[in-house]
Design an enzyme around this catalytic site. Structure first.
Site, PDB file in Angstrom:
ATOM      1  N   SER A 196      48.020  32.399  43.819  1.00 42.35           N
ATOM      2  CA  SER A 196      47.619  33.136  45.029  1.00 42.35           C
ATOM      3  C   SER A 196      47.412  32.099  46.130  1.00 42.35           C
ATOM      4  O   SER A 196      46.314  31.766  46.521  1.00 42.35           O
ATOM      5  CB  SER A 196      46.363  33.976  44.770  1.00 42.35           C
ATOM      6  N   HIS A 230      45.896  36.835  38.822  1.00 40.94           N
ATOM      7  CA  HIS A 230      45.684  35.979  37.647  1.00 40.94           C
ATOM      8  C   HIS A 230      45.564  36.783  36.354  1.00 40.94           C
ATOM      9  O   HIS A 230      45.190  36.246  35.314  1.00 40.94           O
ATOM     10  CB  HIS A 230      44.422  35.128  37.831  1.00 40.94           C
ATOM     11  N   GLN A 265      39.854  38.914  42.316  1.00 37.75           N
ATOM     12  CA  GLN A 265      40.598  37.967  41.467  1.00 37.75           C
ATOM     13  C   GLN A 265      39.728  37.271  40.415  1.00 37.75           C
ATOM     14  O   GLN A 265      40.167  37.045  39.301  1.00 37.75           O
ATOM     15  CB  GLN A 265      41.255  36.927  42.371  1.00 37.75           C
ATOM     16  N   GLU A 266      38.492  36.886  40.812  1.00 34.66           N
ATOM     17  CA  GLU A 266      37.700  36.057  39.888  1.00 34.66           C
ATOM     18  C   GLU A 266      36.220  36.433  39.918  1.00 34.66           C
ATOM     19  O   GLU A 266      35.622  36.535  40.996  1.00 34.66           O
ATOM     20  CB  GLU A 266      37.838  34.574  40.261  1.00 34.66           C
ATOM     21  N   GLU A 319      43.108  31.770  34.237  1.00 34.99           N
ATOM     22  CA  GLU A 319      42.062  30.750  34.313  1.00 34.99           C
ATOM     23  C   GLU A 319      41.048  30.886  33.176  1.00 34.99           C
ATOM     24  O   GLU A 319      39.954  30.331  33.241  1.00 34.99           O
ATOM     25  CB  GLU A 319      41.370  30.811  35.675  1.00 34.99           C
ATOM     26  N   ASP A 379      35.327  35.236  43.579  1.00 36.76           N
ATOM     27  CA  ASP A 379      36.425  34.869  44.485  1.00 36.76           C
ATOM     28  C   ASP A 379      37.249  36.129  44.650  1.00 36.76           C
ATOM     29  O   ASP A 379      37.961  36.536  43.725  1.00 36.76           O
ATOM     30  CB  ASP A 379      37.270  33.729  43.908  1.00 36.76           C
ATOM     31  N   GLU A 433      33.820  33.708  47.595  1.00 37.87           N
ATOM     32  CA  GLU A 433      34.999  32.978  48.088  1.00 37.87           C
ATOM     33  C   GLU A 433      36.026  33.973  48.615  1.00 37.87           C
ATOM     34  O   GLU A 433      36.230  35.040  48.015  1.00 37.87           O
ATOM     35  CB  GLU A 433      35.574  32.151  46.936  1.00 37.87           C
ATOM     36  N   ASP A 482      38.820  29.514  51.133  1.00 35.49           N
ATOM     37  CA  ASP A 482      39.913  28.876  50.386  1.00 35.49           C
ATOM     38  C   ASP A 482      41.216  29.069  51.164  1.00 35.49           C
ATOM     39  O   ASP A 482      41.632  28.190  51.916  1.00 35.49           O
ATOM     40  CB  ASP A 482      39.967  29.494  48.973  1.00 35.49           C
ATOM     41  N   LYS A 540      41.043  21.683  47.497  1.00 38.17           N
ATOM     42  CA  LYS A 540      42.137  21.563  46.522  1.00 38.17           C
ATOM     43  C   LYS A 540      43.112  20.531  47.082  1.00 38.17           C
ATOM     44  O   LYS A 540      43.729  20.770  48.134  1.00 38.17           O
ATOM     45  CB  LYS A 540      42.875  22.898  46.393  1.00 38.17           C
ATOM     46  N   HIS A 583      40.050  23.526  40.886  1.00 38.88           N
ATOM     47  CA  HIS A 583      41.323  23.529  40.164  1.00 38.88           C
ATOM     48  C   HIS A 583      42.289  24.512  40.818  1.00 38.88           C
ATOM     49  O   HIS A 583      41.955  25.166  41.811  1.00 38.88           O
ATOM     50  CB  HIS A 583      41.086  23.948  38.700  1.00 38.88           C
ATOM     51  N   ARG A 584      43.512  24.640  40.242  1.00 37.64           N
ATOM     52  CA  ARG A 584      44.435  25.701  40.580  1.00 37.64           C
ATOM     53  C   ARG A 584      44.603  26.582  39.344  1.00 37.64           C
ATOM     54  O   ARG A 584      44.231  26.197  38.240  1.00 37.64           O
ATOM     55  CB  ARG A 584      45.815  25.144  40.991  1.00 37.64           C
ATOM     56  N   SER A 585      45.210  27.737  39.548  1.00 37.02           N
ATOM     57  CA  SER A 585      45.361  28.621  38.373  1.00 37.02           C
ATOM     58  C   SER A 585      46.362  28.070  37.364  1.00 37.02           C
ATOM     59  O   SER A 585      46.250  28.315  36.167  1.00 37.02           O
ATOM     60  CB  SER A 585      45.734  30.035  38.816  1.00 37.02           C
ATOM     61  N   LYS A 617      34.678  23.937  40.488  1.00 39.87           N
ATOM     62  CA  LYS A 617      35.287  25.192  40.062  1.00 39.87           C
ATOM     63  C   LYS A 617      36.497  24.835  39.215  1.00 39.87           C
ATOM     64  O   LYS A 617      37.531  24.415  39.754  1.00 39.87           O
ATOM     65  CB  LYS A 617      35.709  25.982  41.304  1.00 39.87           C
TER      66      LYS A 617
HETATM   67  P1  PGA Z   1      45.542  29.708  42.886  1.00 37.69           P
HETATM   68  O1  PGA Z   1      44.197  30.515  43.054  1.00 37.69           O
HETATM   69  O2  PGA Z   1      45.278  28.420  42.212  1.00 37.69           O
HETATM   70  O3  PGA Z   1      46.381  30.661  42.103  1.00 37.69           O
HETATM   71  O4  PGA Z   1      46.062  29.539  44.287  1.00 37.69           O
HETATM   72  C1  PGA Z   1      42.948  30.028  42.845  1.00 37.69           C
HETATM   73  C2  PGA Z   1      42.031  30.523  43.919  1.00 37.69           C
HETATM   74  O5  PGA Z   1      42.375  31.461  44.673  1.00 37.69           O
HETATM   75  O6  PGA Z   1      40.951  29.975  44.052  1.00 37.69           O
HETATM   76 ZN    ZN Z   2      40.334  31.201  45.875  1.00 38.57          ZN
END
Ligand code: PGA
Ligand code: ZN
Length: 404
Positions: free
Chosen positions: A42, A149, A157-158, A200, A236, A277, A304, A329, A357-359, A380
């Site tokens: 994402s 994810h 998403q999270e 994740e 998030d 987030e 983000d 990131k 991190h990233r996914s 994170k």
């Molecule tokens: P991504 O997402 O690593 O898939 O971009 C992680 C996030 O949105 O924090």
């Molecule tokens: Zn994010």
């Protein structure tokens, strides 16, 4: 001077089984730095390009023709000079020629080689002014996945356990316990369903957006009471991913931007969220500012996709009081120097950073060092899956180097 004598880039796989790149630098003293670059799913619209148009094969080819020759003979002592060289080799504004993941892998490998050459841990070589590395980030631990994810989860998403014990060992333990308690609750609620885990490592279950938060919040309360550790829910939302034609489209409701601010603020009131987030879509600085005004004293409001770790976008966020924290990131901007500029701006402005991190991750542990070096309020990096646990374990190692 610690000159680079060998530089290689290879294709490796990330945690989703997709190809990415890993750089290896060797100095004339024999110090080695190896780093892989993760990949997002994402992604923010203003991130640098992870790979050239031809993907990893073209990234490897461009490294051979445009990058390696510049690296040989350069010093690993000067991070800024090495990162400038990567920008020169690329020649575009968004690393679309050599790829941001090549730049990230080389830039981090340079810092790791420098640390090895000086016999120091990585975090010490990147430590920001005024810090001594003695305080550790809270764990932003992913417990449940939705959005891009996961398959079949909520739009949000999270769902995170924000675990704030001062000692990493206690913070990690509490976050992991929340993940486990949440799993028990899900098994009790869906005794016959096949439950899974997302990209994740968080649970995936056929839950509504608020229903999922309810379960997470109960699991946090149970762990708080049992371990006497501060652990609270966080989200998030990755709101750009379910923003369509001016509205936020959840399975249960569709909201205009004002409705979204009110809805998210009501979740903070009701569930004591400590972390939010991307609660608004990535272009909505005003919406972010309205929400920060409403809940910023109680919760970290973290940008983000809105900032993509870019110094100029964070500067705009600061001017507009859009949030009180920024997600960091490295491969959103491509080099450590660009990342450090953003971290330093945030710190000077009284904003918090959360190192992320990233996914799609690699099993590298270097992210934990960055979070400590940056004085980040949070690390994170997920909780489950070898590529996530690698970062948590590295945080344990660097927080107690003698094993005490
Ligand atoms: P991504 O997402 O690593 O898939 O971009 C992680 C996030 O949105 O924090
Ligand atoms: Zn994010």
């Amino acid at each position: 001077m610690s000159r680079i004598t060998r530089a290689t880039l290879r294709s490796i796989y990330d945690s989703r089984g997709r190809p990415t790149v890993e750089a290896r630098l060797v100095t004339e003293q024999g110090a080695v730095g190896t780093a892989g670059a993760p990949s997002g799913e994402s992604t923010g619209a203003t991130e640098v390009r992870a790979f050239p148009p031809g993907g990893v094969p073209e990234a490897l080819q461009r490294f051979d023709t445009d990058v390696r020759g510049r690296l040989i003979g350069s010093s690993v002592d000067d991070q800024a000079a090495l990162d400038r060289l990567l920008h020169e080799a690329d020649g575009t504004a968004n690393f679309s020629r050599i790829g941001g993941n090549t730049a990230t892998a080389v830039s981090v490998a340079c810092a790791i080689a420098r640390a090895a050459e000086n016999g120091k841990p990585l975090w010490q070589t990147l430590l920001r002014p005024g810090l001594d590395g003695s305080s550790y980030p809270a764990i932003v631990g992913n417990c449940l996945n939705g959005g891009r994810h996961a398959i079949g989860g909520p739009e949000i998403q999270e769902y995170h356990a924000i675990s704030e014990a001062p000692r990493p060992a206690d913070a990690i333990r509490a976050a992991l316990e929340v993940h486990q308690r949440l799993g028990e609750r899900l098994k009790a609620k869906f005794p016959h369903a096949a439950l899974g885990r997302g990209d994740e490592g968080g649970w995936v279950a056929p839950l509504g957006n608020v229903e999922a938060l309810e379960l997470l919040s109960d699991a946090c309360a149970e762990v708080r009471d049992r371990l006497h550790t501060p652990v609270h829910p966080g989200l998030d939302l990755a709101a750009s991913e379910f923003y369509r034609e001016g509205r936020y489209v959840y399975r249960e409701r569709t909201l205009d931007p004002e409705g979204q601010v009110a809805f998210v603020a009501s979740l903070v009131d009701r569930y004591g969220l400590r972390y939010l987030e991307d609660p608004m879509q990535e272009a909505d600085f005003d919406g972010f500012a309205a929400l920060t005004k409403a809940v910023g004293a109680r919760a970290l409001v973290v940008g983000d996709d809105i900032y993509t770790t870019a110094e100029d976008r964070v500067a705009e966020g600061i001017r507009r009081h859009a949030s009180n924290a920024v997600l960091i990131k490295v491969n959103q901007v491509g080099t450590l120097s660009d990342t450090l500029a953003t971290v330093d701006l945030a710190r000077r402005s009284g904003w918090k950073t959360v190192t992320s991190h990233r996914s799609g991750e690699t099993p590298d542990g270097w992210l934990a060092h960055l979070a400590v070096a940056f004085g980040s309020a949070g690390l994170k990096c997920g909780l489950l899956g070898g590529e996530r646990v690698a970062k948590l374990n590295e945080l344990l190692r660097l927080a107690a180097p003698t094993g005490t």
